[in-house]
Design an enzyme around this catalytic site. Structure first.
Site, PDB file in Angstrom:
ATOM      1  N   HIS A   2       0.840  -1.191   0.000  1.00  0.00           N
ATOM      2  CA  HIS A   2       0.000   0.000   0.000  1.00  0.00           C
ATOM      3  C   HIS A   2       0.883   1.251   0.000  1.00  0.00           C
ATOM      4  O   HIS A   2       1.141   1.833   1.051  1.00  0.00           O
ATOM      5  CB  HIS A   2      -0.924  -0.011   1.219  1.00  0.00           C
ATOM      6  CG  HIS A   2      -1.947  -1.110   1.175  1.00  0.00           C
ATOM      7  ND1 HIS A   2      -1.635  -2.425   1.415  1.00  0.00           N
ATOM      8  CD2 HIS A   2      -3.275  -1.073   0.904  1.00  0.00           C
ATOM      9  CE1 HIS A   2      -2.729  -3.167   1.301  1.00  0.00           C
ATOM     10  NE2 HIS A   2      -3.737  -2.389   0.993  1.00  0.00           N
ATOM     11  N   GLY A  90      -4.378  -4.542  10.852  1.00  0.00           N
ATOM     12  CA  GLY A  90      -4.877  -4.681   9.488  1.00  0.00           C
ATOM     13  C   GLY A  90      -6.375  -4.418   9.500  1.00  0.00           C
ATOM     14  O   GLY A  90      -6.853  -3.518   8.815  1.00  0.00           O
ATOM     15  N   GLY A 132      -9.640   5.494   7.866  1.00  0.00           N
ATOM     16  CA  GLY A 132     -10.454   4.301   8.067  1.00  0.00           C
ATOM     17  C   GLY A 132     -10.597   3.964   9.543  1.00  0.00           C
ATOM     18  O   GLY A 132     -11.684   3.613  10.016  1.00  0.00           O
ATOM     19  N   HIS A 236      -3.554   3.995  -3.040  1.00  0.00           N
ATOM     20  CA  HIS A 236      -3.821   3.326  -1.753  1.00  0.00           C
ATOM     21  C   HIS A 236      -3.270   1.906  -1.703  1.00  0.00           C
ATOM     22  O   HIS A 236      -2.474   1.574  -0.830  1.00  0.00           O
ATOM     23  CB  HIS A 236      -5.329   3.298  -1.456  1.00  0.00           C
ATOM     24  CG  HIS A 236      -5.659   2.409  -0.284  1.00  0.00           C
ATOM     25  ND1 HIS A 236      -5.549   2.852   1.020  1.00  0.00           N
ATOM     26  CD2 HIS A 236      -6.039   1.102  -0.203  1.00  0.00           C
ATOM     27  CE1 HIS A 236      -5.860   1.860   1.840  1.00  0.00           C
ATOM     28  NE2 HIS A 236      -6.170   0.794   1.127  1.00  0.00           N
ATOM     29  N   GLU A 385     -18.986  -3.708  23.823  1.00  0.00           N
ATOM     30  CA  GLU A 385     -18.470  -5.070  23.762  1.00  0.00           C
ATOM     31  C   GLU A 385     -17.234  -5.172  22.870  1.00  0.00           C
ATOM     32  O   GLU A 385     -16.267  -5.859  23.193  1.00  0.00           O
ATOM     33  CB  GLU A 385     -19.549  -6.031  23.238  1.00  0.00           C
ATOM     34  CG  GLU A 385     -20.786  -6.140  24.118  1.00  0.00           C
ATOM     35  CD  GLU A 385     -21.793  -5.035  23.850  1.00  0.00           C
ATOM     36  OE1 GLU A 385     -21.574  -4.225  22.915  1.00  0.00           O
ATOM     37  OE2 GLU A 385     -22.817  -4.976  24.561  1.00  0.00           O
ATOM     38  N   PHE A 411     -24.012 -11.614  22.685  1.00  0.00           N
ATOM     39  CA  PHE A 411     -23.320 -10.391  22.273  1.00  0.00           C
ATOM     40  C   PHE A 411     -21.847 -10.622  21.956  1.00  0.00           C
ATOM     41  O   PHE A 411     -21.124  -9.663  21.664  1.00  0.00           O
ATOM     42  CB  PHE A 411     -23.511  -9.293  23.319  1.00  0.00           C
ATOM     43  CG  PHE A 411     -24.959  -8.912  23.502  1.00  0.00           C
ATOM     44  CD1 PHE A 411     -25.795  -8.810  22.406  1.00  0.00           C
ATOM     45  CD2 PHE A 411     -25.492  -8.690  24.755  1.00  0.00           C
ATOM     46  CE1 PHE A 411     -27.137  -8.493  22.554  1.00  0.00           C
ATOM     47  CE2 PHE A 411     -26.840  -8.368  24.917  1.00  0.00           C
ATOM     48  CZ  PHE A 411     -27.667  -8.273  23.812  1.00  0.00           C
ATOM     49  N   HIS A 447     -31.875 -12.193  22.539  1.00  0.00           N
ATOM     50  CA  HIS A 447     -30.951 -12.411  23.644  1.00  0.00           C
ATOM     51  C   HIS A 447     -30.613 -13.892  23.850  1.00  0.00           C
ATOM     52  O   HIS A 447     -29.880 -14.220  24.774  1.00  0.00           O
ATOM     53  CB  HIS A 447     -31.525 -11.821  24.931  1.00  0.00           C
ATOM     54  CG  HIS A 447     -31.413 -10.321  25.001  1.00  0.00           C
ATOM     55  ND1 HIS A 447     -31.901  -9.498  24.010  1.00  0.00           N
ATOM     56  CD2 HIS A 447     -30.847  -9.489  25.921  1.00  0.00           C
ATOM     57  CE1 HIS A 447     -31.651  -8.239  24.323  1.00  0.00           C
ATOM     58  NE2 HIS A 447     -31.019  -8.202  25.463  1.00  0.00           N
ATOM     59  N   ARG A 494     -27.319 -19.065  32.587  1.00  0.00           N
ATOM     60  CA  ARG A 494     -28.072 -18.163  33.447  1.00  0.00           C
ATOM     61  C   ARG A 494     -28.770 -18.965  34.549  1.00  0.00           C
ATOM     62  O   ARG A 494     -28.851 -18.545  35.684  1.00  0.00           O
ATOM     63  CB  ARG A 494     -29.138 -17.446  32.609  1.00  0.00           C
ATOM     64  CG  ARG A 494     -30.044 -16.563  33.460  1.00  0.00           C
ATOM     65  CD  ARG A 494     -31.327 -16.205  32.731  1.00  0.00           C
ATOM     66  NE  ARG A 494     -32.080 -15.214  33.490  1.00  0.00           N
ATOM     67  CZ  ARG A 494     -33.388 -15.053  33.421  1.00  0.00           C
ATOM     68  NH1 ARG A 494     -34.092 -15.782  32.589  1.00  0.00           N
ATOM     69  NH2 ARG A 494     -33.993 -14.156  34.149  1.00  0.00           N
TER      70      ARG A 494
END
Lengths: 653, 653
Positions: A2, A90, A132, A236, A385, A411, A447, A494
């Site tokens: 690049h 990266g 970016g 680029h 997260e 999640f 969930h 849980r």
């Protein structure tokens, strides 16, 4: 590679490396070195140039073999390949966020070990970021937390060339980045990236600002110095072409027909860097020795925190703690194990993305990490997260902590890029994922994880534990605390899971073989079927086994808390646990996608290949068939419909 | 459920629903209704209350059975369950970002269909967001793009109660949110959430601001009105308890012993809402009819864009376009197909997270979408993969477009939460993922996908296509364009793949059976082995087949471009394609995790269960064994070591 960024950001990075960065190229593992992270990892050749010029062990031969098999100058910087590469980068935004983790580790180390007159932890964290990086959400999350915590060790260079692959940033990125960072508590300075004195002054001001992280916005031009292509997105990621390279060299006053040459003035600019770094390190070694003498207790703690040793009775302590909560939810069991781990092993720190009480990951008496208070063990990541994963990795990369990061299993989706990098870098990060099935219940399908265990298991090098009881939960943490080889995930329930009788002598060592017989078939002879189960479904499988035994069907139950460890076992163990000619059913409250390899094409995979529903867990257990009765019934039907037993199936390869 | 937010945000949401929101509860599908998104999905009962009070078909019985099986009042709002729920929410940040997609769709619709004197597209987008939404990275990405594009249709309420699960936002969230949003081009107003006139005025100002999205920061208190627990994180997700509920009702002047009662003044406040909405809709219907009459061409285009019909010769056109690039990289083939699709089917819009030229997803002559210019088809998402996914879903949910979103396959990681929601909502979003294996080459392991195909395939309801040639690429797009049932992913190569001869009559229909015989075994009788391959490995498998044929080994090659469609086929088809007693090998340049179910325990899975390397693709192909020679050799060894053929294996269930 690049070329665009390598040309465009060379000036400001040269200023940083030649004037501000503290390192000793002969000792890339020096504890007090500054950490530099190339967040815009596609500019790898620019980093390799700096490493080569600064005297790191990255000879011109590696540079010449850029992006070729075996070269340490890989396409993107890879930690462990070229010396001086702190973080594999990266995927954009990751370097930024991992650097925040390094800075947090540095603050936590300083709080633990620096003493008046003995500042043995004094390193800073630098990074080079591009447009970016600034657009990625993980950057925003990490920046917000860094600003909140006032991580003044951070001084990041932002190579603001305002060009991305699709053209000018005007097509998609019109915001005021400086103002956004100021709103998040950062010190921001904007400079001309080609004014060396201005860059140096801004970087120095950033270093001097110790109560806030700093961002130096360096206005640059992509492909700077290329006579025709400068400023164009075409530079680029595409080669400039021979003619443009020739003219670029001419414009720089270099011999157009020579390649891989270090011009004299460039060499001269770096001449004193290595020796200066060596002298600085030698001075630090002296100060470190004086500190060790003055504070032998701290020195011992330092060594312990940086080493991999654990107490000889670690497993016993973890199992004893786990057993206090036997029969409760495995997240509660894990909580007890965590308390014991914190007392037994140095450097245990961690937290949750705002779900600490639900994840059961708060260390009692561990103290909170907050702005101005970094001696604690409990981190608060906020509802972030993704950054949590990257920051936890950064903490792990410091080598001084055993970090964990927690949220609901569903999640883990938000953190996948960080999970992948942890595995790629073999970072010893522990990801704690609770609420690990449809049994989340009323919160419904958004969930309730379904596909997540296989998302995690499919990452090369990731170990995924789904413990079934107290001993297995203790074993998972035991593996994690030993930093046994890269990251792991621990999936926890849980809901309460009933305790079950374990076979004699079946402890942590057996669990860490990944799969083992937890309830043998009754009587003699080959079992009629083997059920391979994990986590909360192991107790259900044992219940089904007992129901079937009453009907004369002899079923073996195998618990498989970590498929990856099981696969690492010798074939003799695997074939002993799951005989090659056995009828195999698998049982896990989630997608069956990867279980076919264990069950075989003519086996039976009991799972959940659909989204969940909003309802109480026990209602869903009945609807989805996760009860001993339902499983026994399915096994019976399956055996009845099964053709004559397979013969001659070969042993596992 | 989550009482804290339902109490705390009731006032500002009541103001929005009773005074500003335009809807007709009798017609939740009215095209010009305002869209409301509950981004903080855990406040679902607050939304259900609004829907019930406003007259939607959500009777008290559903409300009473909140979070129970079969109730439309699920734990989190689910699109398709309760009327008036536009977006399934719960995972934080998603509602915010999906709403941006809705607003973008609305702008694009207006550009296409509004004409002077005929503003038939006039709806606005509202959302209620919480502190958690504001911390999520996807929110920042979406907000930045919304500000950049000047999506003035957006007016979001931010329920700023400054309390999250772990306590005060002070533990992790100290930034100046208003200033951050201003830096991203938003209009921001801050009000007391309990001053109804102030909230109404701020919302009205937000609506009036049509050149910028608006954020109304409503200062609120979690658990507002609960005499003891107000302001406490304990109200977030735990029941208040009977005594606190009693006292809360008393404090509000309600009968403490009554439940599920609509107080008179509340009912009165909503009395005119339904009738006002119906009148507004009736007026719009008239204006819409007038527009249809004045612009019959536009009316026809409108109908086409909102319908699922495609031209009868769509497949022929797509295949013809694809064949122009036969033998090139499948991303290039896909580009040709996309051009044909754009001409053949209305509403095709899409773009990339700054990789358009690499993804080959730019529509020639389609025009760019930019601030002030929304008539184009090419979207520029910037380096924001996660928001791209959510925004594309939002565009799909408008029902008026066939959106696609593109990036490298490895960066599907960044979008996982959006992919899951697409599947859960059955949103017809097409995800285009190029650079789909180690053959990315020099960019190295950070850019080489390994585990990603299985991450995608494991999502319930997601279709994953990995086409092997021109016909398969056309077929994948054909499936996507027909909005056949939820989202799909199309994985495409960076590198050229050789064209191969297809069996006679083997076209799009066969491909859309998911798996089919692409090269039958030579000669008669059962094959010695079956190779099941996908994408770029199909040509390699055919090459191996030919090499083996020369050695007298008779191998069948099955192409399996979409495993999910294959699994939906009747057992007769599946057993015909992959005979139950056959020796099965699978071949795919990625993780083998799910292939065991096809290959069986004693089958052979050829893949890549490790991270890649930085080197030219052809070097890696040799190293990793993805050549016809290497595959033939492995098949030979495998057959040689194989025990006597399995007999009596049963057919697929």
């Amino acid at each position: 590679g690049h070329p665009g960024m390598c040309l465009g950001a060379a000036d400001p990075l040269f200023v940083l490396w030649s004037r501000l960065l503290r390192f000793d190229p002969a000792r890339p593992d020096w504890a007090d070195r500054d950490r530099f992270v190339l967040s815009a990892g596609h500019g790898s050749m620019l980093l390799y140039s700096m490493l080569h010029l600064a005297g790191y062990d990255l000879p011109m031969d590696d540079v010449k073999r850029f992006r070729q098999r075996g070269s340490r100058a890989a396409g993107h910087p890879e930690r462990g390949l070229a010396p001086g590469v702190e973080v594999t980068t990266g995927p954009l935004g990751q370097g930024f966020a991992h650097g925040v983790g390094l800075a947090l580790a540095r603050r936590m180390l300083a709080a633990r070990f620096n003493r008046p007159g003995h500042e043995v932890v004094s390193w800073r964290v630098f990074a080079l970021c591009g447009d970016g990086d600034m657009m990625e959400g993980v950057t925003c999350e990490a920046a917000s937390l860094a600003g909140h915590l006032g991580l003044g060790e951070i001084t990041y260079l932002y190579d603001s060339n305002r060009v991305t692959i699709e053209g000018s940033t005007d097509v998609a990125f019109g915001e005021d980045v400086a103002r956004r960072f100021e709103a998040m508590g950062w010190h921001v300075a904007a400079v001309d990236g080609y004014d060396h004195e201005a860059v140096a002054a801004a970087l120095a001001a950033g270093v001097a600002e110790v109560s806030r992280p700093s961002l130096v916005v360096a206005g640059t031009e992509i492909g700077h110095g290329a006579p025709t292509l400068h400023g164009s997105a075409r530079t680029h990621g595409s080669p400039l072409g021979a003619e443009e390279i020739r003219r670029t060299k001419e414009a720089a006053g270099w011999a157009a027909d020579q390649s891989f040459v270090v011009p004299e003035d460039v060499g001269a600019a770096f001449a004193g860097v290595a020796s200066g770094g060596a002298a600085r390190r030698a001075d630090w070694e002296k100060r470190f020795a004086a500190w060790r003498e003055a504070h032998p207790d701290l020195a011992a703690a330092w060594d312990a925190q940086h080493g991999d040793a654990v107490p000889g009775d670690l497993d016993e302590r973890l199992v004893a703690a786990a057993r206090e909560a036997a029969g409760k939810a495995t997240r509660v069991v894990s909580n007890r194990v965590l308390q014991a781990a914190f007392k037994a092993v140095p450097g245990v720190v961690g937290g949750s993305a705002d779900l600490g009480p639900s994840n059961e990951t708060v260390i009692s008496g561990g103290g909170d990490v907050a702005r101005g208070a970094f001696g604690g063990a409990n981190l608060h990541f906020g509802v972030r997260e993704h950054a949590m994963g990257s920051i936890a990795n950064g903490i792990a990369l410091s080598g001084a902590f055993r970090p964990y990061a927690a949220t609901f299993l569903v999640f883990s989706d938000y953190m996948k890029p960080a999970l992948r990098l942890a595995a790629l870098m073999k970072a010893a990060t522990t990801f704690v994922y609770t609420h690990d099935s449809y049994a989340v219940g009323e919160d419904g399908p958004t969930h309730q994880p379904i596909e997540h265990l296989w998302m995690l298991r499919s990452i090369p090098g990731m170990k995924v534990f789904r413990p079934a009881d107290a001993v297995e939960t203790a074993a998972a943490w035991s593996w994690a605390l030993r930093r046994s080889g890269g990251p792991c995930c621990i999936a926890l329930t849980r809901q309460a899971v009933p305790a079950f009788a374990r076979p004699d002598g079946c402890g942590v060592a057996e669990v860490l073989r990944g799969g083992y017989v937890v309830a043998p078939e009754p009587g003699d002879g080959a079992p009629d079927a083997v059920i391979v189960a994990t986590g909360s479904e192991v107790a259900i499988a044992i219940g089904a086994r007992d129901l079937l035994a009453a009907k004369g069907v002899r079923v073996r139950v195998v618990s498989m808390p970590c498929l990856e460890l099981f696969r690492e076992q010798p074939a003799t163990w695997r074939d002993e646990v799951v005989p090659p000619d056995a009828r195999v059913a698998t049982l896990e409250a989630g997608a069956t996608v990867g279980w076919g390899a264990i069950a075989s094409r003519d086996g039976l995979c009991i799972g959940l290949d659909r989204f969940g529903e909003s309802a109480p867990a026990e209602v869903l257990a009945r609807e989805f068939g996760f009860t001993a009765d339902a499983v026994a019934e399915r096994i019976l039907t399956w055996i009845r419909d099964w053709p004559p037993p397979r013969r001659g199936a070969r042993a596992s390869p």
